[in-house]
Write an enzyme that holds these catalytic residues in place. Sequence first.
Site, PDB file in Angstrom:
ATOM      1  N   SER A 179       0.776  -1.176  -0.019  1.00  0.00           N
ATOM      2  CA  SER A 179       0.226  -0.044  -0.101  1.00  0.00           C
ATOM      3  C   SER A 179       0.939   1.149   0.025  1.00  0.00           C
ATOM      4  O   SER A 179       1.642   1.471  -0.900  1.00  0.00           O
ATOM      5  CB  SER A 179      -0.990  -0.158   1.311  1.00  0.00           C
ATOM      6  OG  SER A 179      -1.965   1.197   0.994  1.00  0.00           O
ATOM      7  N   ASP A 219      -9.688  -5.210  -4.509  1.00  0.00           N
ATOM      8  CA  ASP A 219      -9.292  -4.083  -3.904  1.00  0.00           C
ATOM      9  C   ASP A 219      -9.726  -2.866  -4.330  1.00  0.00           C
ATOM     10  O   ASP A 219      -9.711  -2.171  -5.338  1.00  0.00           O
ATOM     11  CB  ASP A 219      -7.586  -3.960  -4.078  1.00  0.00           C
ATOM     12  CG  ASP A 219      -6.898  -2.959  -3.229  1.00  0.00           C
ATOM     13  OD1 ASP A 219      -7.625  -2.227  -2.605  1.00  0.00           O
ATOM     14  OD2 ASP A 219      -5.695  -3.261  -2.930  1.00  0.00           O
ATOM     15  N   HIS A 232      -7.791  -5.181  -0.234  1.00  0.00           N
ATOM     16  CA  HIS A 232      -6.396  -4.372  -0.091  1.00  0.00           C
ATOM     17  C   HIS A 232      -5.415  -4.887   1.254  1.00  0.00           C
ATOM     18  O   HIS A 232      -4.240  -5.066   0.789  1.00  0.00           O
ATOM     19  CB  HIS A 232      -6.850  -2.927   0.496  1.00  0.00           C
ATOM     20  CG  HIS A 232      -5.754  -2.045   0.405  1.00  0.00           C
ATOM     21  ND1 HIS A 232      -5.231  -1.727  -0.914  1.00  0.00           N
ATOM     22  CD2 HIS A 232      -5.061  -1.385   1.273  1.00  0.00           C
ATOM     23  CE1 HIS A 232      -4.017  -0.693  -0.632  1.00  0.00           C
ATOM     24  NE2 HIS A 232      -4.049  -0.509   0.766  1.00  0.00           N
TER      25      HIS A 232
END
Length: 380
Positions: free
Chosen positions: A82, A282, A316
């Site tokens: 991320s 995601d 995610h």
Amino acid sequence: MNMPDQSLGFVLADLGYDVWLGNNRGTSYSMEHIKMDGEWEGWSEDFWDFSWDHMARYDLPAELTEILQVTGQDQVAYVGHSQGTTQAFAAFSSPELEEFADRVSIHVALAPVAFVGNTESMLFQMAGQLDVLQDLIGIPSVKSLANSLLGAGGGANMIQSLVPGLCSAFLGGCENDDDDNPHEFFFNTGMMGSLFGLPDMKHLNQTRIPVYLAHIPEGTSIRNLVHWAQSVKSKRFQKYDYGGCSGNTACPNTLRYGSGRPPEYDLYSYRVPTVLVSGGKDPISNKKDVKKLKNILADNGGDVLLESKTIDSYDHNDFTIAIDGDKVLFPMVVEHLVRATCGPGPPNPDLPSLFPPNWVVTAQGSRSGSMRNFLDRNLP
């Protein structure tokens, strides 16, 4: 946050790697600053005056410097997730940080984020529409309140205090194993994924929901959130927008950058060998945005984009807390690390049998790895 055989860091340590865990400033693990000794940095207004720009320009190079000096190695393999990938893409595409990019043998980017203009995250979409955010952080009292709520000094404790209520109101009790409870509905509808990037029940260890919610999300600054909001609205991978203007008129951006518009990070100059692994479910690392990043890296040559893979069922944060990572994700990651750090070689019988029988580890190593939690003291 999961068991050792379900956590990538422990798996890599068992395979003989020296594993360092970096912590972003503003989290409960990184609340100090080398230029703010003599006061509790966590409540200093200057401490919270940062966004991921600072993490890319100062923090990541500082971490790499420390690791290389302590280990005596020439290069380091970088696995980011991320915002950790965002910092790497920004740092390694910056000409002034080219020497650090040369010291990275591979960047494995999990849930890669550079562009967020097509985000499906409700939080990101709402933030991108709130122009008032940038005006509000100019008010000292509002900025102080926002940082105390978001930052690890208060935000982490606040999230932890909400866990029992969230479990009771939405999950039917986190420790309830009754098949009729609303766990599955609440997660599988995508609400937790869209808000916090948490996975659906397919990949989640339900008994550890209180642990996940106590750590996700972690602390950060209001300026960092504003930077993400700017990225959503501009659809650009650019530096922080301090305030623009047209022509040669003096404004914050011209004083900072020499132009009225914040400069973009030049991803076409990015040269670190990279593996992109995204999730098909995601909402933050959106398919369109990942494709845009992928196309740019592909244009940089075959030695830059080594592979791009989508795990269709992943959200995610599945990349960090899914219970099936040892089957779905880790073998691919280790295979690329082996190629980047060890080169080809015969299978080592001393390595643990962590993966399916049809997958062969070709690393030269043994169970002599270590885990090091890198408690960085932030730079300017």
